[in-house]
Design a protein around this motif. Sequence first.
Motif, PDB file in Angstrom:
ATOM      1  N   VAL A  34       9.764 -11.499 -11.356  1.00  0.00           N
ATOM      2  CA  VAL A  34       8.552 -11.360 -10.451  1.00  0.00           C
ATOM      3  C   VAL A  34       9.141 -10.328  -9.391  1.00  0.00           C
ATOM      4  O   VAL A  34       8.119  -9.457  -9.144  1.00  0.00           O
ATOM      5  CB  VAL A  34       8.466 -12.731  -9.740  1.00  0.00           C
ATOM      6  N   ALA A  35      10.474 -10.011  -9.006  1.00  0.00           N
ATOM      7  CA  ALA A  35      10.842  -9.059  -8.279  1.00  0.00           C
ATOM      8  C   ALA A  35      10.418  -7.898  -8.812  1.00  0.00           C
ATOM      9  O   ALA A  35       9.987  -6.664  -8.140  1.00  0.00           O
ATOM     10  CB  ALA A  35      12.270  -9.200  -7.899  1.00  0.00           C
ATOM     11  N   THR A  36      10.771  -7.519 -10.248  1.00  0.00           N
ATOM     12  CA  THR A  36      10.601  -5.966 -10.643  1.00  0.00           C
ATOM     13  C   THR A  36       9.106  -5.851 -10.911  1.00  0.00           C
ATOM     14  O   THR A  36       8.836  -4.718 -11.031  1.00  0.00           O
ATOM     15  CB  THR A  36      11.316  -6.005 -12.049  1.00  0.00           C
ATOM     16  N   LEU A  71       6.753  -6.680  -8.955  1.00  0.00           N
ATOM     17  CA  LEU A  71       6.343  -6.202  -7.783  1.00  0.00           C
ATOM     18  C   LEU A  71       6.659  -4.813  -7.505  1.00  0.00           C
ATOM     19  O   LEU A  71       5.887  -3.904  -7.056  1.00  0.00           O
ATOM     20  CB  LEU A  71       6.700  -6.927  -6.541  1.00  0.00           C
ATOM     21  N   ILE A  72       7.601  -4.118  -8.006  1.00  0.00           N
ATOM     22  CA  ILE A  72       8.185  -2.887  -8.113  1.00  0.00           C
ATOM     23  C   ILE A  72       6.976  -2.011  -8.735  1.00  0.00           C
ATOM     24  O   ILE A  72       6.259  -0.992  -8.413  1.00  0.00           O
ATOM     25  CB  ILE A  72       9.607  -2.473  -8.541  1.00  0.00           C
ATOM     26  N   ASN A 105       3.740  -1.635  -6.844  1.00  0.00           N
ATOM     27  CA  ASN A 105       3.819  -0.619  -5.916  1.00  0.00           C
ATOM     28  C   ASN A 105       3.730   0.882  -6.741  1.00  0.00           C
ATOM     29  O   ASN A 105       3.047   1.644  -6.167  1.00  0.00           O
ATOM     30  CB  ASN A 105       4.988  -0.832  -5.383  1.00  0.00           C
ATOM     31  N   MET A 116      12.430   0.897  -5.365  1.00  0.00           N
ATOM     32  CA  MET A 116      12.451  -0.276  -4.625  1.00  0.00           C
ATOM     33  C   MET A 116      13.296  -0.191  -3.289  1.00  0.00           C
ATOM     34  O   MET A 116      12.757  -0.645  -2.274  1.00  0.00           O
ATOM     35  CB  MET A 116      12.653  -1.719  -5.376  1.00  0.00           C
ATOM     36  N   ILE A 172       6.830  -6.370   0.989  1.00  0.00           N
ATOM     37  CA  ILE A 172       7.042  -6.761  -0.084  1.00  0.00           C
ATOM     38  C   ILE A 172       8.181  -6.446  -0.898  1.00  0.00           C
ATOM     39  O   ILE A 172       9.098  -7.181  -1.709  1.00  0.00           O
ATOM     40  CB  ILE A 172       5.809  -6.449  -0.936  1.00  0.00           C
ATOM     41  N   MET A 173       8.747  -5.068  -0.942  1.00  0.00           N
ATOM     42  CA  MET A 173       9.868  -4.301  -1.577  1.00  0.00           C
ATOM     43  C   MET A 173      11.240  -5.044  -0.875  1.00  0.00           C
ATOM     44  O   MET A 173      12.102  -5.082  -1.654  1.00  0.00           O
ATOM     45  CB  MET A 173       9.609  -2.914  -1.459  1.00  0.00           C
ATOM     46  N   SER A 219      11.700  -8.270  -2.375  1.00  0.00           N
ATOM     47  CA  SER A 219      12.118  -7.981  -3.759  1.00  0.00           C
ATOM     48  C   SER A 219      13.770  -7.616  -3.906  1.00  0.00           C
ATOM     49  O   SER A 219      14.490  -8.138  -4.778  1.00  0.00           O
ATOM     50  CB  SER A 219      11.470  -6.953  -4.552  1.00  0.00           C
TER      51      SER A 219
END
Lengths: 303, 275
Positions: free
Chosen positions: A128-130, A132-133, A136, B29, B243-244, B247
Amino acid sequence: MVSRRPRAAARRSRADRRTWGLAYLFVAPTVLLTVVFSIVPLVMLGWRSLHKGNVFGTSLRFVGLRNYKDMLAEGGGRTLGVTAEYTVAFVLLTMLLGLGLALLLNARVPGTRRLRAPFIIPLVVPAVATALIWSNLFAPRFGLVNRLLSGLGLDEVDFMSRPGPALAMVVLFGTWQFFGQNVILYLAALKTLPQDVMEAASVDGAGGWQRFRHMQWPMLRRNTLLILVVTTLTGLQTFTQIYVLTSGGPDGATRTALYYVYDDGFAKFDAGRADAMGMLLFLISLVVTGLQIAMLGRRDDRA
Amino acid sequence: MPRILVHRAVVYTLLAAAVLIVMFPLVWMALTAVKSNGQIINPAAPLWPTEWHWSNIPDAWGKAPFARWFANTVVFAAAATAGQLAAGMLAGYAFAMFDFPGRRLLFLLALSGLMIPFSAIIVPVAQILGDLHWLNTYQGLIVPNIASGLGTFLFRQFFLGAPRQLGEAARIDGASELRIFWQVYAPLARPATAALGIILFLQNWNNFLFPLIAVNTTKMQVVSQGLAVFQSQMTTQTQYNLIMSASLIAIVPVLLVAVAAQRHIVEGITLGAVD
């Protein structure tokens, strides 16, 4: 098999019998939980995929294959196509990159032994975190990819609203995230190849490509088949990046089979279509896993 | 230039390019996490942060119950992994060491989980959890994940290869079967347990789909779910830097574990492919 049974029973000594209770106790948690949380749900899935009812699974009536027809008509056909496209691209890219990097890491060049770590990091950090990258990086206007495109004098691309680019974006994410596993698996396989044969070949003047084409590649065939199966299963069950990046959009262009099951089952509450797609996903996985078992079985015979 | 040097230069260049490409999103990130939001949404702004807003990280942490989500994830991942290892080791041991009626059938049942991908059966599993009143509970998160076909298979393979004489010697000395398992064979399995354990732990930690169907309250969610919720909130507020930052918060602990346990992870990945 039938003729072996009496002999096996006769062979069981009193000592064996003493251990039966303990044996059942030891296997009970795994067997019972598998039955409750894998086999029973599978039976429910198959049963309900042939029935219509409400979301609670009550007041069911038999409708034959209607759920499957509805599913295929309601975007399911498109979903299967997208799943196939995604999986083929994902498998090809991750296997090619995996093999290529494994060969580079195996090239016995000083200082590269510790270099595996960067390739496993995308695999083990939360997807999920990656993802989100990724959202972006591929954002319209200010995302880095679009800034590069316009910097090169090219047209900007809206990855979220155009079908082709949206699918390409999720394939790229899947590849980045997963190919490290294939690096590790191919590297482990390369290390098992007989070193003396490889060295003899270099002494005989076989170049890198020839050595790969005529020696390593044929010897890696079994590993390649196994990696193909594992990677295909992973590709077929793609979900997280779709959930985070595109929600299956635009207009179903990135809706994979698993996202369809989730979306119809938990957001649109159409259990019938979700069950039909789930069943299909199970059957496709079963064919792929069947291949793996057949391969493992052959290896066991050889051993 | 001698051929070997050319060869090395090519290998180094390709590997360096690959490492840069793979690590770039994570570096991006980290840089984006400490930018001002204005710098992110301005397509003409420099790519490197002009000002370093370290406070973004505590800001993101404070805007959502990350502490709670981390605690839930630790409980879920630790308990599920411990359960998978224990159940897998017990079942694998029994299938390898004991001869009992129905062994073949039970072994097939135990491995059938490998043939039934969880993803295909999420709808009925959610219904079973609902019938048990286990939705939004820790047991609902943990118990359905405990049966591990992979664990059972690998531990069985391991114990099939363990020397039988050890157990027989202990048996002659009058040790009980339970004691033979616990004091003679279980310790032998420690290295395999570590490799399998780290892989299972990371899989549980990163599991997104299962928690998504098993829990939906803020109090019970895990980090991955919370992060997805946080993203939708912050996107409507166009707080892309936060958001980053979030993360980053989710990735760093796992990154540290991954680097520290690199060798076990590599071994575990190879085991996990059942090769």
